[in-house]
Design a protein around this motif. Structure first.
Motif, short mmCIF file in Angstrom:
data_model
loop_
_atom_site.label_atom_id
_atom_site.label_comp_id
_atom_site.label_asym_id
_atom_site.label_seq_id
_atom_site.Cartn_x
_atom_site.Cartn_y
_atom_site.Cartn_z
N ALA A 150 0.84 -1.21 0.00
CA ALA A 150 0.00 0.00 0.00
C ALA A 150 0.87 1.25 0.00
O ALA A 150 0.64 2.18 -0.79
N GLU A 151 1.86 1.28 0.87
CA GLU A 151 2.76 2.45 0.94
C GLU A 151 3.48 2.65 -0.39
O GLU A 151 3.57 3.78 -0.90
N LYS A 152 3.98 1.58 -0.96
CA LYS A 152 4.73 1.66 -2.22
C LYS A 152 3.89 2.30 -3.32
O LYS A 152 4.33 3.25 -3.99
N HIS A 153 2.67 1.82 -3.52
CA HIS A 153 1.84 2.32 -4.62
C HIS A 153 1.31 3.72 -4.34
O HIS A 153 1.19 4.54 -5.27
N LEU A 154 1.00 4.03 -3.09
CA LEU A 154 0.51 5.37 -2.78
C LEU A 154 1.62 6.41 -2.90
O LEU A 154 1.38 7.53 -3.36
N LYS A 155 2.84 6.07 -2.53
CA LYS A 155 3.96 6.99 -2.71
C LYS A 155 4.22 7.22 -4.19
O LYS A 155 4.52 8.35 -4.62
N GLU A 156 4.07 6.16 -4.98
CA GLU A 156 4.24 6.31 -6.42
C GLU A 156 3.14 7.20 -6.99
O GLU A 156 3.40 8.06 -7.84
N ALA A 157 1.92 7.00 -6.54
CA ALA A 157 0.80 7.85 -6.98
C ALA A 157 1.06 9.30 -6.63
O ALA A 157 0.80 10.21 -7.42
N SER A 158 1.60 9.54 -5.44
CA SER A 158 1.89 10.90 -4.99
C SER A 158 2.95 11.56 -5.84
O SER A 158 2.91 12.77 -6.09
N ARG A 159 3.91 10.77 -6.32
CA ARG A 159 4.95 11.35 -7.18
C ARG A 159 4.36 11.83 -8.50
O ARG A 159 4.79 12.83 -9.06
N PHE A 160 3.36 11.10 -9.00
CA PHE A 160 2.73 11.50 -10.26
C PHE A 160 1.71 12.61 -10.05
O PHE A 160 1.42 13.37 -10.98
N ASN A 161 1.13 12.69 -8.87
CA ASN A 161 0.14 13.74 -8.59
C ASN A 161 0.24 14.13 -7.12
O ASN A 161 -0.42 13.55 -6.26
N SER A 162 1.05 15.14 -6.85
CA SER A 162 1.23 15.58 -5.47
C SER A 162 0.07 16.47 -5.00
O SER A 162 0.03 16.86 -3.84
N GLY A 163 -0.86 16.78 -5.92
CA GLY A 163 -1.97 17.65 -5.56
C GLY A 163 -3.26 16.94 -5.23
O GLY A 163 -4.33 17.55 -5.22
N GLY A 166 -5.59 15.33 -2.59
CA GLY A 166 -5.86 15.20 -1.17
C GLY A 166 -6.19 13.77 -0.77
O GLY A 166 -5.82 13.31 0.31
N THR A 167 -6.89 13.06 -1.66
CA THR A 167 -7.25 11.67 -1.37
C THR A 167 -6.01 10.80 -1.23
O THR A 167 -5.91 9.97 -0.32
N ILE A 168 -5.05 10.97 -2.15
CA ILE A 168 -3.81 10.18 -2.07
C ILE A 168 -3.10 10.47 -0.76
O ILE A 168 -2.63 9.55 -0.07
N GLN A 169 -3.00 11.75 -0.38
CA GLN A 169 -2.30 12.11 0.85
C GLN A 169 -3.01 11.55 2.08
O GLN A 169 -2.36 11.06 3.02
N GLU A 170 -4.34 11.58 2.08
CA GLU A 170 -5.07 11.02 3.22
C GLU A 170 -4.87 9.51 3.31
O GLU A 170 -4.64 8.96 4.40
N HIS A 171 -4.95 8.85 2.16
CA HIS A 171 -4.72 7.40 2.16
C HIS A 171 -3.32 7.08 2.66
O HIS A 171 -3.13 6.14 3.45
N LEU A 172 -2.34 7.86 2.22
CA LEU A 172 -0.96 7.63 2.65
C LEU A 172 -0.83 7.81 4.16
O LEU A 172 -0.15 7.04 4.84
N GLY A 173 -1.51 8.84 4.68
CA GLY A 173 -1.50 9.06 6.12
C GLY A 173 -2.10 7.90 6.89
O GLY A 173 -1.58 7.48 7.93
N ASP A 174 -3.18 7.34 6.36
CA ASP A 174 -3.82 6.19 7.02
C ASP A 174 -2.89 4.98 7.03
O ASP A 174 -2.85 4.22 8.02
N VAL A 175 -2.15 4.80 5.94
CA VAL A 175 -1.20 3.68 5.89
C VAL A 175 -0.09 3.89 6.91
O VAL A 175 0.27 2.97 7.67
N TYR A 176 0.47 5.10 6.94
CA TYR A 176 1.55 5.40 7.89
C TYR A 176 1.08 5.16 9.32
O TYR A 176 1.84 4.63 10.16
N LEU A 177 -0.15 5.53 9.64
CA LEU A 177 -0.67 5.33 11.00
C LEU A 177 -0.68 3.84 11.35
O LEU A 177 -0.26 3.45 12.44
N LYS A 178 -1.18 3.02 10.42
CA LYS A 178 -1.23 1.58 10.65
C LYS A 178 0.17 0.99 10.83
O LYS A 178 0.35 0.00 11.53
N GLN A 179 1.16 1.62 10.18
CA GLN A 179 2.54 1.15 10.29
C GLN A 179 3.22 1.66 11.56
O GLN A 179 4.36 1.31 11.82
N GLY A 180 2.52 2.52 12.30
CA GLY A 180 3.11 3.09 13.50
C GLY A 180 3.98 4.31 13.24
O GLY A 180 4.70 4.77 14.14
#
Length: 556
Positions: free
Chosen positions: A493-506, A508-522
């Motif tokens: 999940a982290e790998k693909h969301l970070k890749e998505a963020s590189r293609f579209n840093s603007g 908000g949904t990608i950033q929120e999803h990435l935040g949710d993943v980071y939280l689960k990872q501690g």
């Protein structure tokens, strides 16, 4: 005769004659087991009837058979571009193996074709597609073949870049870097444009490996290698290359939250490209939006429109910005005024509709595209009823199957937004019956299922198909990352969301999803940073409230 009557080259096939043709060709292969024509026709007939395992067996038999001298009937039926050569069998076998999930075998087959004919662009593209879905171990299978091919063809940039990707996939990053640097050193004296392209690949390699500073240095070196760091004038190719490099630098800096450096690069681009070029304006507007500075973005848009009042792209951008600021009625009025004007010449533009899983290309400005755009604005504002009405209006004025399908995709989004989940699913499944490989329908249906929390494994499979069609689409990558998250596969999940963020840093949904993943990872600190970026990008009250609650819960 049966093959001719089966309508093999014209869909839909005739099932009765297709079965008779299969039986007849099987008898031919019994009498002559090395008959390439028989195996080739069987492969095509099995492909048409969905028998992929039998197709693979036939293609392998074709591959080991002797090509016939007489091929007139085969080319008559299958097209003049077709042949009965072993190489052609390999080019069909690779995708068939991929479809069956036999990635390692596909890589082996296609690698051999590329090694034998490095200039075969079709083979190179098919191998690249195979490697995108290959594990590091399976990707390593291609190394030797690609090494041989690239050494024999040092000027073939496609091969060099492909080999570098294989090295990286096989966790041999140092070898990938060495390959690209050596290729650059060979090319810089004789072919500066190609050498600068190699540096772009090097920068991409570093950035995708989280070595961002080295990546930015490589991008900077690419500008210098092309002689553009202090150029006083640019031809069309140089201008396009400069914009390509600046955009990569800007996106990379934005993904790293290095705001001051973003504005510096934008101003560099403005100075190099000239004040009449809108590249810097577009980048600045995008940057303001991502920073949550919507009034400043709106002012910047209107400043450009004062210079170019007939630019439909900026008019739609203004309407999008007004919608993000909660002024959707004002935005729709702006578009309806546009609809009163004569149609514009054909051009391409695009629009999102508020859900990051959606990606619909908007055709040239006309009634159809304007109704689609209005529907997307209403969807963005969570006004599903008006969105559906506008989508239905688009459908009513659509001419041709493709446009009607685009209208139905837009309608499905509106149905989802308005809470008509069954209607949205039905619309998308109907589209997929007509066009089974439609990546937008595949992605959107998968994402809608994820959002509803139902049939998660099916959603993952649908989205994975969309990503195979368009592996750099940030919306599809976001959906894939979110599917992995729902399935508990946090690293993927982290790998693909970070890749998505590189293609579209603007997004908000990608950033929120990435935040949710980071939280689960501690990774609480990274989660808060991602949610803060998402909050800057959020426009809907529900999204803002949810993100604030997430941030508040982790601040205690």
């Amino acid at each position: 005769l049966y093959t001719l009557k089966s309508r093999l080259s014209n869909a839909p096939i005739d099932p009765a004659y297709t079965e008779k043709a299969i039986s007849a060709w099987i008898e031919v292969t019994r009498l002559d087991p090395r008959n390439a024509e028989a195996w080739a026709f069987l492969a095509e007939l099995y492909n048409k009837t969905g028998k992929n395992d039998e197709r693979i067996t036939s293609l392998k038999k074709w591959l080991s058979s002797t090509p016939p001298i007489e091929t007139q009937f085969y080319t008559f039926l299958m097209g003049r571009q077709e042949s009965l050569s072993p190489e052609r069998a390999s080019l069909k076998l690779g995708p068939a193996l991929l479809k069956a999930g036999r990635t390692k075998e596909a890589v082996e087959v296609l690698s051999n074709v590329v090694a034998d004919d490095p200039d075969n662009l079709t083979a190179v593209d098919l191998l690249r597609e195979a490697l995108e879905s290959a594990s590091g171990e399976n990707a390593a299978v291609a190394v030797e073949s690609l090494q041989q091919a690239s050494y024999a063809n040092p000027g073939n940039l496609s091969l060099i870049n492909l080999l570098a990707q294989v090295y990286r996939r096989a966790e041999r990053l140092d070898e990938a870097v060495s390959l690209l640097r050596e290729s650059y050193a060979k090319l810089i004296r004789t072919d500066r444009p190609s050498a600068s392209t190699i540096l772009i690949s090097l920068g991409d390699l570093f950035v995708s490996s989280d070595r961002v500073t080295e990546g930015l240095v490589a991008y900077e070196e690419a500008l210098k290698a092309r002689g553009l760091d202090n150029a006083e004038s640019l031809d069309d190719d140089e201008r396009e290359f400069a914009m390509f490099v600046f955009e990569k630098m800007i996106q990379t800096l934005k993904s790293e939250n290095r705001s001051a450096e973003v504005t510096t690069v934008i101003e560099r681009a403005r100075k190099l490209l000239g004040k009449n070029d809108v590249f810097a304006d577009r980048q600045l507007i995008s940057f303001y939006r991502e920073m949550g500075k919507r009034p400043e973005a709106l002012d910047a848009i209107r400043a450009v429109r004062s210079r170019q009042p007939d630019d439909y792209g900026f008019l739609r951008l203004e309407a999008t910005m007004l919608t993000e600021m909660g002024r959707v009625d004002e935005a729709v009025t702006l578009v309806r005024k546009l609809m009163q004007k004569p149609p514009a010449p054909i051009s391409n533009s695009s629009s999102g509709n508020g859900s990051e899983s959606i990606s619909i290309a908007i055709p040239p400005n006309d009634q159809f595209s304007d109704y689609l755009f209005i529907s997307s604005l209403y969807s963005q504002a969570n006004r599903g009823k008006e969105a559906a009405e506008a989508a239905n209006m688009a459908y009513s004025v659509a001419r041709g199957r493709e446009r009607k399908q685009i209208a139905r995709l837009t309608l499905a989004t509106a149905q989802q937004m308005s809470g008509d989940f069954d209607g949205a699913e039905t619309t998308l499944r109907d589209i997929l019956k007509e066009s089974p490989g439609n990546p937008i329908a595949l992605n959107n249906l998968g994402y809608f299922l994820l959002e509803r929390g139902v049939r998660i494994e099916e959603a993952y499979q649908l989205i994975q198909q969309a990503v195979k069609v368009d592996p750099t689409n940030p919306s599809y990558l976001d959906s894939l990352g979110w599917a992995h998250f729902k399935l508990g596969r946090l690293d993927d999940a982290e790998k693909h969301l970070k890749e998505a963020s590189r293609f579209n840093s603007g997004s908000g949904t990608i950033q929120e999803h990435l935040g949710d993943v980071y939280l689960k990872q501690g990774k609480t600190g990274l989660a808060k940073n991602a949610w803060e970026r998402a909050l800057n990008l959020a426009t809907e009250e529900a999204d803002i409230k949810r993100l604030k609650e997430k941030l508040a819960s982790k601040s205690k």
